[in-house]
Design a protein around this motif. Structure first.
Motif, short mmCIF file in Angstrom:
data_model
loop_
_atom_site.label_atom_id
_atom_site.label_comp_id
_atom_site.label_asym_id
_atom_site.label_seq_id
_atom_site.Cartn_x
_atom_site.Cartn_y
_atom_site.Cartn_z
N UNK A 11 0.83 -1.10 -0.20
CA UNK A 11 0.50 -0.15 -0.17
C UNK A 11 1.41 1.34 -0.22
N UNK A 12 1.48 1.24 1.19
CA UNK A 12 2.29 2.16 0.83
C UNK A 12 3.60 3.05 -0.60
N UNK A 13 3.76 1.60 -1.29
CA UNK A 13 4.53 1.98 -2.58
C UNK A 13 3.35 2.26 -4.09
N UNK A 14 2.17 2.05 -3.16
CA UNK A 14 1.35 3.03 -3.99
C UNK A 14 0.51 4.16 -3.66
N UNK A 23 -8.25 8.27 -11.41
CA UNK A 23 -9.49 6.94 -11.16
C UNK A 23 -9.47 6.82 -9.38
N UNK A 24 -10.57 6.11 -8.91
CA UNK A 24 -10.70 6.48 -7.41
C UNK A 24 -9.94 4.55 -7.81
N UNK A 25 -9.34 4.25 -6.58
CA UNK A 25 -8.70 3.21 -5.90
C UNK A 25 -9.09 2.83 -4.66
N UNK A 26 -9.09 1.69 -4.94
CA UNK A 26 -9.40 0.44 -3.54
C UNK A 26 -9.19 -0.65 -3.66
N UNK A 27 -8.40 -0.80 -2.76
CA UNK A 27 -7.78 -2.36 -1.63
C UNK A 27 -8.64 -3.10 -1.22
N UNK A 45 -5.34 9.05 -1.25
CA UNK A 45 -6.56 8.68 -2.29
C UNK A 45 -7.36 7.60 -1.81
N UNK A 46 -6.01 6.65 -1.66
CA UNK A 46 -6.86 4.58 -0.98
C UNK A 46 -7.32 4.49 -0.35
#
Length: 235
Positions: A11-14, A23-27, A45-46
């Protein structure tokens, strides 16, 4: 069912790519990482989502997790009706619809998955399956702001085989028309995602298909660098 605490580094890398994304980003990590993932994604924004929820708020459902519990730890989305849940756990369209209604009641956005098997496509029933699953899985509470539809042809998931742009467009346009039938004018705004062997090498062409509003990414999302390239392909 992938990811231990060490995976949160992805997640940090993203984050840098997320700041530049269009775009919207969802993990959606496993339940065990949800709260930590919410903390890890703060200030970016994640958004964080879950991979499933139960239709009930509470009760004697050992091992299950309610939508209310997900919302409490900071999740904002939940994937429902994934082909693996339908096939392995025999979830019906009605079950998915009840889960989606519970998600909406708790303020979560539901990502409802639909899609045909290879045999169903070969028999010419792909659109029939998509129609049945969408209509049966969409609760009365669905709107374009609390529901996204993910078309994931089962035969393309994890196989490396991707439908042609024409095949994707045919189904996505069909889904768009169904959403307009079910939701009225609001159906024009609902997001329709494509899922099934999405990777950085094909994401750009998939995003260019009419009525494709994003992607539900599987294995290619496990590494931040790989997922970042898909995210940036949406620009």
């Amino acid at each position: 069912m992938n990811g231990l605490a060490s995976s949160l580094a992805e997640i940090e890398a993203l984050k840098e790519s997320a700041e530049r994304a269009a775009c919207d980003i969802v993990i959606c990590p496993p339940f065990t990482l949800l709260e930590k993932a919410v903390t890890q994604a703060q200030g970016s924004p994640i958004a964080i989502g879950a991979q499933d929820c139960h239709a009930k708020t509470s009760g004697a459902y050992t091992s299950d997790i309610s939508a209310e519990m997900l919302a409490e730890v900071g999740a904002r989305y939940v994937i429902l009706g994934h082909s693996e849940r339908r096939a392995v756990y025999h979830e019906t369209d009605m079950t998915v619809a009840r889960k989606a209604a519970a998600a909406h009641a708790s303020g979560l956005t539901s990502i409802i998955c639909i899609g045909e098997t290879g045999a169903e496509r070969d028999d010419g029933h792909a659109l029939d399956v998509v129609r049945r699953q969408l209509r049966g899985s969409l609760p009365a509470t669905a709107t374009s702001s609390n529901t996204a539809i993910a078309y994931e042809p089962v035969w393309a998931i994890g196989t490396g085989v991707v439908p042609t742009p024409d095949q994707i467009e045919e189904v996505h346009t069909f889904v768009r028309n169904l959403l307009e039938d079910e939701l009225g004018p609001d159906g024009r705004q609902a997001r329709i995602l494509y899922g099934g062997s999405v990777k950085s090498s094909n994401a750009g062409s998939i995003f260019g298909v009419r009525n494709v509003n994003g992607a539900l990414v599987g294995g290619a999302s496990l590494k931040g660098a790989d997922f970042a390239r898909i995210i940036l392909a949406s620009a």
